[in-house]
Design an enzyme around this catalytic site. Structure first.
Site, short mmCIF file in Angstrom:
data_model
loop_
_atom_site.label_atom_id
_atom_site.label_comp_id
_atom_site.label_asym_id
_atom_site.label_seq_id
_atom_site.Cartn_x
_atom_site.Cartn_y
_atom_site.Cartn_z
CG HIS A 199 33.02 36.09 45.70
ND1 HIS A 199 32.46 37.02 44.86
CD2 HIS A 199 34.34 36.04 45.37
CE1 HIS A 199 33.40 37.52 44.07
NE2 HIS A 199 34.55 36.94 44.35
CG ASP A 207 36.44 38.20 40.45
OD1 ASP A 207 35.92 37.53 41.36
OD2 ASP A 207 37.04 39.27 40.66
CD GLU A 227 35.75 38.76 47.15
OE1 GLU A 227 36.96 38.72 47.36
OE2 GLU A 227 35.27 39.30 46.13
CG ASP A 266 37.64 35.27 44.39
OD1 ASP A 266 36.97 35.38 43.35
OD2 ASP A 266 37.76 36.20 45.21
#
Ligand SMILES: *[C@@H]1O[C@H](CO)[C@@H](O)[C@H](O)[C@H]1NC(C)=O
Ligand SMILES: *[C@@H]1O[C@H](CO)[C@@H](O)[C@H](O)[C@H]1NC(C)=O
Ligand SMILES: *[C@@H]1O[C@H](CO)[C@@H](O)[C@H](O)[C@H]1NC(C)=O
Ligand SMILES: *[C@@H]1O[C@H](CO)[C@@H](O)[C@H](O)[C@H]1NC(C)=O
Length: 728
Positions: free
Chosen positions: A370, A380, A417, A446
């Site tokens: 994502h 992240d 996400e 991820d």
């Protein structure tokens, strides 16, 4: 343009002697050379394995491109549905196109929430008689290069939190797990009507809120304890930018939604004119919280802890070295929490690039990551986005050297996400039948990198392929060994399973039954979902040389190449049967004192094992028929039929009705546990039934445990029938 890139591409790869034509300046020579090489290529096609070793060797010096892509992607905060995140979609699209891949964007209209207003006030009654209103603000750091855009970081909040005000005495509930409330009950502490103070760390934050609600709390404040996120909270502890730890004002934001996909369109696609549930209808489904909540910093959590009296909490509920004594309350500290969210239908953008397969274009290997981030998203998720672009770049180079995959490879870059796997879930829901009949595997990354140490989870038929890939890649932290060597010598060398609902593999595996992989370097990291997850943190602490990124890209691409190019799908269901056997054994103690039989489950696993051995032998036998001329006469339909059985066996683990009360989760082997969405469970339906029966301890409740065992046994039997490939 194409030509220029080709030349650069060839130069970047250590000499292979094909540059001869370039040296000559006459067009004639060039034409003859081209003609000859085409002739050569068509007469003796380069074996796929040559391309696969080329793929690994292409990794040298790629850390520069990866670092540049990560830097660009993380220049500004880019939450789903914002113009900043539409810009990152454009960047990913144009980057994929620049690698000569066919790329496109697919958009959805989804219901997302943003914070409108928040206040949190702590009152301490007489004799202190003080009142503190927290500013709920994350501070920029010394020489913060992102100070200019710090104002674009959203105020800290919980996505899909209930809007409203909660007023009450504080109770400290540790990590907010079911067992923590059991402890409080045993201590005689009544949580009803209070505001719960929980610390982050052991379970999914949405489950923290739900468990507090079920215990009767009217609101929840969740803090990042310095003990867990601040380096132990020791005296003189250093934190970002001097160390990797979360600064005292850092807040972990995130979603508290328990489902997957847009909550207003459960099970169907979110388009501008589609049916949508009302707020009340969504609340009735039970996946959004019914009480307000706010995340706060370590500093604010500490101030609230100091206002709580009553019994001293257990040792493992206490804070770090420098913390005050944690007590459970209730009160006398008194919290007034109010939160208003703005729920709006926003546009999100999934970006795709497709490399069409030469022989089986209708079989898909998917690589997904994502792009949306709560703040800058250096770990992240854009470490993963940078790795995805790297795989795409290398495959683009292989294509220029003449490679075409046997099967189609699709790069997927998801949006939203963070809100609840929204971008991937809407796409899966829109394309469900096509995906169910054509996808070979889904490979997720991820957060690609947060620290040293390789971690991977997979459905078990992919274990072997993952290990093989890790054996071909150099350990980024020790050049005298492979990733596999360091992986098996680490504390946690096992391949994990994909029971949790933590990332975009969930719709593929848990809703449709697609064999899946998820991998990363490092795991939990202190500045997770805070405004300190930026490029500087990555460069200083996550991956200073970007070699771990390179390693992830190498393994990811090699697994994809294996799945896309091997004539027979590299799936081994024998590992699946062995894994199921082990998971089933774990139930033995739990049900031993009851009249529960695991025999149906063991019998079905036995059938799966036999079917796996049979198909493995069948494939081996065909492969050994490699003697001319039968090699040339290989029956492609026979190969295809065997591959289809390998592909579809995983689908057989899904059940139309899904998990009890959570029917979107169709997979009966791997799914999230009811009380912790992060928890990876095998047989979640059996597990939930056992948990329930332990509480109710009635004949009916133990009977439903047996029923869940039968259901799992039936899908395992179904999988063995699919592998066997004959009708009963
Ligand atoms: C807990 O408190 C609530 C209201 O404050 C009360 O209605 C309930 O009976 C209490 N429960 C117990 C077990 O004391
Ligand atoms: C709690 O805070 C809200 C918003 O600041 C305020 O309107 C309300 O009066 C407060 N309630 C109490 C009991 O202090
Ligand atoms: C690097 O790998 C080699 C070979 O496995 C091993 O002997 C050595 O101890 C490793 N070095 C470090 C610093 O871990
Ligand atoms: C890439 O790796 C080399 C060493 O192999 C290192 O000198 C260089 O600084 C790295 N580049 C980046 C951007 O980290």
């Amino acid at each position: 343009m194409l030509k220029k890139t080709t030349t650069t591409g060839t130069a970047a790869v250590a000499g292979t002697g094909r540059g001869g034509a370039v040296i000559s300046s006459t067009t004639t020579l060039l034409l003859i050379a081209t003609f000859l090489s085409i002739l050569l290529l068509t007469t003796y096609p380069t074996p796929k394995s040559t391309y696969h070793s080329l793929y690994t060797s292409l990794s040298f010096s790629d850390n520069t491109t990866i670092s540049q892509n990560l830097f660009t992607l993380t220049r500004r905060p880019h939450v789903a549905g914002t113009p900043a995140n539409a810009d990152t979609a454009t960047y990913v699209l144009s980057t994929l196109s620049s690698y000569s891949l066919n790329s496109h964007i697919t958009s959805y209209q989804v219901s997302l929430t943003y914070p409108l207003s928040r206040t949190l006030t702590l009152r301490r009654p007489p004799p202190y008689d003080t009142s503190t209103t927290f500013n709920l603000h994350q501070e920029i750091y010394a020489d913060d290069p992102y100070a200019d855009v710090a104002g674009e970081v959203l105020p800290s909040f919980h996505a899909y939190a209930k809007s409203g005000t909660a007023v009450g005495q504080v109770v400290y509930v540790n990590y907010g797990r079911v067992e923590d409330y059991d402890t409080l009950k045993a201590m005689g502490v009544n949580v009803s009507g209070t505001v719960a103070l929980a610390r982050y760390g052991k379970i999914y934050r949405g489950d923290i809120i739900r468990q507090a609600y079920e215990a009767g709390a009217v609101g929840v404040v969740v803090f990042s304890d310095a003990k867990d996120f601040g380096g132990g909270g020791n005296e003189g502890a250093r934190y970002f930018p001097d160390d990797k730890w979360m600064p005292p004002s850092g807040v972990q934001v995130g979603s508290v939604y328990g489902g997957a996909g847009d909550p207003t369109t459960p099970g169907w696609t979110s388009t501008s004119d589609c049916e949508r549930l009302s707020v009340d209808e969504v609340e009735m489904l039970g996946d959004v919280p019914l009480i307000p909540s706010l995340p706060v910093s370590a500093a604010d959590g500490d101030a609230i802890i100091r206002s709580i009296g009553g019994q001293v909490a257990k040792d493992d509920w206490q804070g770090g070295m420098n913390a005050p004594v944690y007590r459970v309350g209730p009160g006398p500290g008194f919290l007034n929490l109010s939160y208003t969210g703005n729920q709006v239908v926003s546009t999100i953008h999934n970006v795709f690039a497709v490399i069409e397969g030469a022989e089986e274009p209708d079989r898909f290997v998917l690589l997904g990551n994502h792009r949306d981030a709560w703040t800058f998203g250096a770990v992240d998720p854009n470490s993963g986005t940078a790795a995805l672009l790297e795989v795409a770049r290398r495959l683009g180079k292989l294509m220029k050297r003449g490679w075409r995959p046997r099967r189609t490879i699709i790069f997927c870059n998801w949006d939203a996400e963070e809100y609840g796997l929204v971008g991937s879930t809407e796409w899966v829901e829109e394309n469900r039948e096509m995906l169910a009949s054509r996808v070979v595997a889904y490979l997720n990354v991820d957060c690609a990198v947060s620290a040293a140490g390789f971690h991977a989870s997979a459905t078990p038929q992919l274990d072997e392929l993952l290990k093989q890939a890790a054996q071909q890649v150099q350990d980024p932290d020790n050049s005298s060994q492979t990733v596999y060597d360091s992986w098996i010598s680490s504390d946690d060398p096992k391949i994990g399973r994909l029971g949790g609902g933590g990332s975009d593999y969930a719709p593929f595996l848990q809703h449709v039954g697609v064999p899946s992989v998820d991998m990363s370097y490092g795991g939990e990291y202190p500045v997770y979902h805070s405004m300190y997850d930026d490029f500087i943190w990555m460069k200083k602490f996550g991956d200073p040389m970007f070699h771990r990124h390179v390693a992830v890209a190498s393994i990811w691409g090699l697994v994809a190449l294996g799945l896309a190019d091997e004539e027979f799908l590299p799936f081994n269901y024998l590992s699946y049967a062995q894994e199921l056997q082990e998971s089933a054994k774990e139930f033995e103690d739990k049900v031993s004192s009851k009249v529960i039989s695991l025999v149906p489950l063991y019998k079905s696993i036995d059938k799966l094992e036999k079917a796996a051995i049979k198909i493995n032998n069948h494939i081996k036998e065909i492969k050994e028929r490699r003697v001319w001329p039968s090699f040339w006469k290989r029956n492609h339909l026979e190969v295809r039929e065997l591959n289809d059985r390998l592909m579809m066996a995983e689908r057989a683990f899904t059940d139309r009705d899904g998990l009890l009360g959570r029917s979107w989760y169709k997979h009966l082997i791997y799914g999230p546990s009811k009380n912790n969405d992060y928890g990876s469970k095998s047989f979640p339906g059996i597990d939930d039934a056992i948990e329930k029966a332990k509480i109710l301890n009635s004949v009916e409740s133990w009977h439903s445990v047996q029923h869940e065992i039968w259901r799992v046994a039936r899908v395992v039997t179904d999988a063995s029938l699919v592998l066997g490939g004959v009708l009963t």
